[in-house]
Design an enzyme around this catalytic site. Structure first.
Site, short mmCIF file in Angstrom:
data_model
loop_
_atom_site.label_atom_id
_atom_site.label_comp_id
_atom_site.label_asym_id
_atom_site.label_seq_id
_atom_site.Cartn_x
_atom_site.Cartn_y
_atom_site.Cartn_z
N ARG A 1 -21.44 77.00 -69.54
CA ARG A 1 -20.83 78.08 -70.24
C ARG A 1 -19.53 78.43 -70.26
NH1 ARG A 1 -25.73 82.50 -71.53
NH2 ARG A 1 -23.98 83.09 -73.09
N ASP A 2 -18.99 78.14 -69.27
CA ASP A 2 -17.54 78.66 -68.31
C ASP A 2 -16.90 77.12 -68.19
OD1 ASP A 2 -16.83 81.41 -68.84
OD2 ASP A 2 -17.96 81.43 -67.67
N PHE A 3 -17.60 75.61 -68.82
CA PHE A 3 -16.93 75.01 -68.37
C PHE A 3 -15.59 74.48 -67.80
CE2 PHE A 3 -17.86 70.20 -67.88
CZ PHE A 3 -18.51 70.40 -66.49
#
Length: 281
Positions: free
Chosen positions: A165-167
């Site tokens: 989700r914050d890759f």
């Protein structure tokens, strides 16, 4: 109360002891790495060892409802990151070693919690590494090995039902001490928003890959680099990828371009994108 938890590794216990260890940890101060409403990340030294502590002070009902109305699952405690660290360990992806966890309270709006992890030491994020490459291009063999290591990490993550989700590449770090031994050892960090399911949802996979793609546009990757990554990440030939997943990868590229425009106010060049995803197999 059943909602209250406290756990520390044995080597931390001599440094954190007393009648109220939870309050002691929540009141610690150190080098400030992040300070946002309801959450703070600091680095401290305890017993001669460097640690990161994420302190969650409660998000409030307003923040919870704002997330829910935006169709986002609110992060109300450090437990998500604790579960993510444990899950990554079970599938063989290295991350920050867990050293302590505590939570107090049952209400999702006022619950307080903390997570303690060991400092990884001599590492560099791939974002910072890419900035160095802009000045001094890397050895071609090293770049290829690193690219494939990231592809394997991403494939293992997603094939195990997880999405970060914050890759972005700033959350993938290279161990520089291991590199001295010619080993490429990567860590995946900043896991407080990670999604954990039996099977990853297509949209979650797409958003993760778009973030990774967008954040790598300044790394000087060639079209061949992108294709190598894709083949290893999916574990199948490019012919099969385009035949079976073309629409998906078009979505990935379109979202990555949107992210780039949002940040830079201009479109990325074809060279930065590694070319366009073909319109047909």
């Amino acid at each position: 109360m059943a909602c209250d938890q406290l756990w520390l590794t044995e080597d931390l216990q001599p440094s954190l002891k007393g009648r109220d260890v939870f309050a002691q940890v929540m009141q610690l101060n150190g080098d400030n790495f992040r300070d946002v409403p309801g959450r703070k990340t600091i680095r401290v030294t305890l017993g001669g060892q460097s640690y990161f502590i994420k302190q969650h002070f409660g998000v409030g009902w307003g923040e919870i409802f704002k997330n829910l109305l935006s169709f986002k699952w609110p992060i109300v405690s450090a437990s998500t990151e604790k579960q993510a660290i444990e899950k990554l360990g079970s599938i063989g992806i290295a991350t920050t070693p867990l050293a302590g966890f505590g939570s107090r309270g049952c209400s999702p709006a006022s619950m307080q919690s903390f997570l303690i992890t060991r400092d990884l030491g001599n590492i560099i994020s791939l974002e910072d590494l890419a900035l160095q490459w802009a000045q001094i291009p890397p050895n071609a063999d090293f770049k290829r090995r690193l690219l494939l290591a990231v592809a394997r990490l991403a494939g293992r993550l997603h094939d195990s039902g997880l999405n970060h989700r914050d890759f972005y590449i700033c959350h993938i770090c290279l161990d520089l001490d291991q590199l001295q031994q010619d080993n490429i050892h990567l860590y995946l960090i900043d896991l407080h928003r990670m999604g954990i399911r039996e099977t990853i949802r297509p949209r979650d996979r797409m958003k993760d890959m778009a973030a990774l793609y967008f954040s790598a546009m300044g790394a000087g990757l060639s079209p061949r680099d992108y294709l190598r990554f894709l083949r290893v990440y999916r574990g199948k030939s490019l012919r099969r990828v385009w035949r079976e997943e073309l629409a998906f990868w078009q979505q990935v590229q379109a979202r990555a371009v949107q992210l780039y425009i949002k940040l830079h106010k201009v479109e990325p060049t074809l060279a930065q994108m590694g070319g366009r995803v073909p319109s047909q197999p």
